[in-house]
Motif scaffolding. Structure first.
Motif, PDB file in Angstrom:
ATOM      1  N   PHE A 204      15.750  25.033  -8.138  1.00 31.24           N
ATOM      2  CA  PHE A 204      14.855  24.166  -7.709  1.00 31.24           C
ATOM      3  C   PHE A 204      15.482  22.866  -7.416  1.00 31.24           C
ATOM      4  CE2 PHE A 204      11.716  20.349  -8.642  1.00 31.24           C
ATOM      5  CZ  PHE A 204      10.987  20.740  -7.470  1.00 31.24           C
ATOM      6  N   GLN A 205      15.250  22.417  -6.123  1.00 33.58           N
ATOM      7  CA  GLN A 205      16.064  21.217  -5.605  1.00 33.58           C
ATOM      8  C   GLN A 205      14.965  20.644  -4.924  1.00 33.58           C
ATOM      9  OE1 GLN A 205      18.882  22.950  -2.942  1.00 33.58           O
ATOM     10  NE2 GLN A 205      20.435  23.410  -4.866  1.00 33.58           N
ATOM     11  N   PRO A 206      14.243  19.451  -5.599  1.00 33.10           N
ATOM     12  CA  PRO A 206      13.138  18.938  -5.131  1.00 33.10           C
ATOM     13  C   PRO A 206      13.271  17.894  -3.587  1.00 33.10           C
ATOM     14  CG  PRO A 206      13.938  17.800  -6.731  1.00 33.10           C
ATOM     15  CD  PRO A 206      14.487  19.096  -6.716  1.00 33.10           C
ATOM     16  N   GLU A 207      14.410  17.550  -3.219  1.00 31.07           N
ATOM     17  CA  GLU A 207      14.742  16.846  -2.063  1.00 31.07           C
ATOM     18  C   GLU A 207      14.520  18.018  -0.817  1.00 31.07           C
ATOM     19  OE1 GLU A 207      18.502  18.179  -3.770  1.00 31.07           O
ATOM     20  OE2 GLU A 207      16.816  17.244  -4.742  1.00 31.07           O
ATOM     21  N   LYS A 208      14.608  19.196  -1.105  1.00 36.34           N
ATOM     22  CA  LYS A 208      14.610  20.294  -0.096  1.00 36.34           C
ATOM     23  C   LYS A 208      13.240  20.201   0.652  1.00 36.34           C
ATOM     24  CE  LYS A 208      15.045  25.388   0.179  1.00 36.34           C
ATOM     25  NZ  LYS A 208      15.350  26.478  -0.816  1.00 36.34           N
ATOM     26  N   TYR A 209      12.255  19.848  -0.083  1.00 34.48           N
ATOM     27  CA  TYR A 209      10.848  19.988   0.273  1.00 34.48           C
ATOM     28  C   TYR A 209      10.416  18.652   0.749  1.00 34.48           C
ATOM     29  CZ  TYR A 209      11.956  24.016  -2.520  1.00 34.48           C
ATOM     30  OH  TYR A 209      12.445  25.076  -3.181  1.00 34.48           O
ATOM     31  N   THR A 210       9.545  18.948   2.091  1.00 31.08           N
ATOM     32  CA  THR A 210       9.065  17.535   2.581  1.00 31.08           C
ATOM     33  C   THR A 210       7.686  17.840   2.998  1.00 31.08           C
ATOM     34  OG1 THR A 210       9.856  18.557   5.121  1.00 31.08           O
ATOM     35  CG2 THR A 210      11.425  16.742   3.463  1.00 31.08           C
ATOM     36  N   ASP A 211       6.975  16.734   3.216  1.00 30.01           N
ATOM     37  CA  ASP A 211       5.594  17.026   3.726  1.00 30.01           C
ATOM     38  C   ASP A 211       5.500  17.158   5.084  1.00 30.01           C
ATOM     39  OD1 ASP A 211       2.603  16.769   4.336  1.00 30.01           O
ATOM     40  OD2 ASP A 211       2.535  15.299   2.795  1.00 30.01           O
ATOM     41  N   ASP A 212       5.679  18.377   5.923  1.00 27.18           N
ATOM     42  CA  ASP A 212       5.795  18.606   7.167  1.00 27.18           C
ATOM     43  C   ASP A 212       4.362  18.010   8.075  1.00 27.18           C
ATOM     44  OD1 ASP A 212       8.227  19.852   6.797  1.00 27.18           O
ATOM     45  OD2 ASP A 212       7.199  21.761   6.578  1.00 27.18           O
ATOM     46  N   TYR A 213       3.187  18.172   7.498  1.00 24.62           N
ATOM     47  CA  TYR A 213       1.991  17.733   7.969  1.00 24.62           C
ATOM     48  C   TYR A 213       2.079  15.978   8.015  1.00 24.62           C
ATOM     49  CZ  TYR A 213      -2.642  16.333   8.694  1.00 24.62           C
ATOM     50  OH  TYR A 213      -3.972  15.926   9.029  1.00 24.62           O
ATOM     51  N   ARG A 214       2.390  15.455   7.029  1.00 28.48           N
ATOM     52  CA  ARG A 214       2.570  14.004   7.068  1.00 28.48           C
ATOM     53  C   ARG A 214       3.555  13.624   8.139  1.00 28.48           C
ATOM     54  NH1 ARG A 214       4.489  11.660   2.000  1.00 28.48           N
ATOM     55  NH2 ARG A 214       6.401  11.628   2.732  1.00 28.48           N
ATOM     56  N   SER A 215       4.790  14.303   8.127  1.00 26.31           N
ATOM     57  CA  SER A 215       5.811  13.877   9.124  1.00 26.31           C
ATOM     58  C   SER A 215       5.367  13.925  10.381  1.00 26.31           C
ATOM     59  CB  SER A 215       7.097  14.591   9.090  1.00 26.31           C
ATOM     60  OG  SER A 215       7.345  14.551   7.765  1.00 26.31           O
ATOM     61  N   LYS A 216       4.535  15.100  11.057  1.00 24.30           N
ATOM     62  CA  LYS A 216       3.902  15.154  12.259  1.00 24.30           C
ATOM     63  C   LYS A 216       2.927  14.551  12.637  1.00 24.30           C
ATOM     64  CE  LYS A 216       5.443  20.149  12.523  1.00 24.30           C
ATOM     65  NZ  LYS A 216       6.180  19.971  13.301  1.00 24.30           N
ATOM     66  N   LEU A 217       1.974  13.982  11.601  1.00 28.65           N
ATOM     67  CA  LEU A 217       1.029  12.993  11.904  1.00 28.65           C
ATOM     68  C   LEU A 217       1.595  11.633  12.222  1.00 28.65           C
ATOM     69  CD1 LEU A 217      -1.696  12.111  12.266  1.00 28.65           C
ATOM     70  CD2 LEU A 217      -1.961  12.035   9.439  1.00 28.65           C
ATOM     71  N   MET A 218       2.700  11.193  11.443  1.00 29.59           N
ATOM     72  CA  MET A 218       3.263   9.980  11.773  1.00 29.59           C
ATOM     73  C   MET A 218       3.943   9.997  13.126  1.00 29.59           C
ATOM     74  SD  MET A 218       2.860   7.685   9.700  1.00 29.59           S
ATOM     75  CE  MET A 218       3.960   6.432  10.627  1.00 29.59           C
TER      76      MET A 218
END
Length: 277
Positions: A204-218
């Motif tokens: 588990f590497q938490p920094e590897k995962y991002t909120d893709d929906y939020r990024s695209k909305l921004m």
């Protein structure tokens, strides 16, 4: 980091003054609801559907619905008295246990704990004792007028409190519909599924995962902002001026007949005076 609660941790005769700080934050992009016609933010009012009146805060009371449309009213004084009787501003550790014994379904919210004045040594003692024993503390705390269970554990050299649900707050899993009682899979299907799991297994590497929906909305929001594709809230019309003009006109209209009557009376009185002379 903002302090949201001050109190103490107690276990046995040890008392540790501490502060609580929110360990997580909501990163959701908040979108406002606007009137399509003029782009004004929608206003939500507290209104009584029976009296058809807008309600102020001092006109609202707390009630518990015991049957459809039937309520028991609870006075503010009663709620405040209960709050004072239970809120001692202390996190009382009542048991210690292995963290693996607590299923993640019970987890609620996380808070960092920092030592308050005079609590440095006792804070360090509890932290080291939890690490050496590989245990977590199970505690009770009253926050926001609600008693909660919580576990105290060590996270990256900091004491962390995680509120957890009471057992009766976790819904009965047997009520979940359409869950098959038995697996109907072949040996080959099972082997293939396990092989796929093995291939996707990682640390588990938490920094590897991002909120893709939020990024695209921004990205969409930024592109509209830079391209000046924005709307402006329509200015509210000065209704008070209109109302004042209407009131003035109504006053003029209302006084006209009165002035005419007075003028007529004066003329009649003048005529009578001249005749008398």
């Amino acid at each position: 980091m903002h302090t949201i609660w001050k109190g103490s941790i107690s276990f046995g005769l040890v008392n540790i003054p501490i502060k609580l700080h929110a360990a997580t934050e909501d990163k959701d992009i908040k979108l406002r609801s606007l009137h399509k016609k003029c782009h004004t933010p929608i206003k939500y009012e507290k209104k009584c559907p029976v009296c058809e009146e807008e309600i102020t805060a001092d006109e609202i009371v707390k009630g518990y619905e015991i049957a459809s449309g039937k309520f028991v009213i609870l006075e503010d004084a009663e709620l405040e008295q209960l709050k004072k009787a239970t809120e001692e501003k202390a996190v009382e550790i009542i048991d210690f246990m292995k963290m693996e014994e607590i299923d993640p379904i019970y987890y609620n919210r996380s808070y960092y704990m920092s030592p308050n004045e005079g609590g440095m040594k006792a804070y360090g003692l509890l932290r080291k004792a939890l690490v050496e024993s590989n245990k977590v503390g199970l505690a009770k705390i009253v926050m926001r007028s609600k008693e909660q269970l919580a576990i105290i554990r060590v996270y990256q050299n900091t004491l962390l409190m995680e509120t957890i649900h009471f057992p009766d707050e976790v819904r009965n899993v047997e009520e979940v519909p359409n869950v098959p009682a038995e697996d109907q899979t072949s040996e080959k299907e099972l082997d293939t599924a396990i092989l796929l799991i093995d291939q996707l297994t990682t640390t588990f590497q938490p920094e590897k995962y991002t909120d893709d929906y939020r990024s695209k909305l921004m990205e969409i929001i930024d592109s509209k902002r830079t391209g000046q594709e924005m709307v402006t809230v329509a200015e509210k019309k000065p209704t008070n001026v209109t109302d004042l003009m209407a009131a003035l006109q109504a006053s003029i209209d209302r006084t006209k007949p009165v002035e005419e009557k007075k003028t007529t009376r004066k003329r009649k009185a003048t005529t009578k005076t001249k005749k008398a002379q």
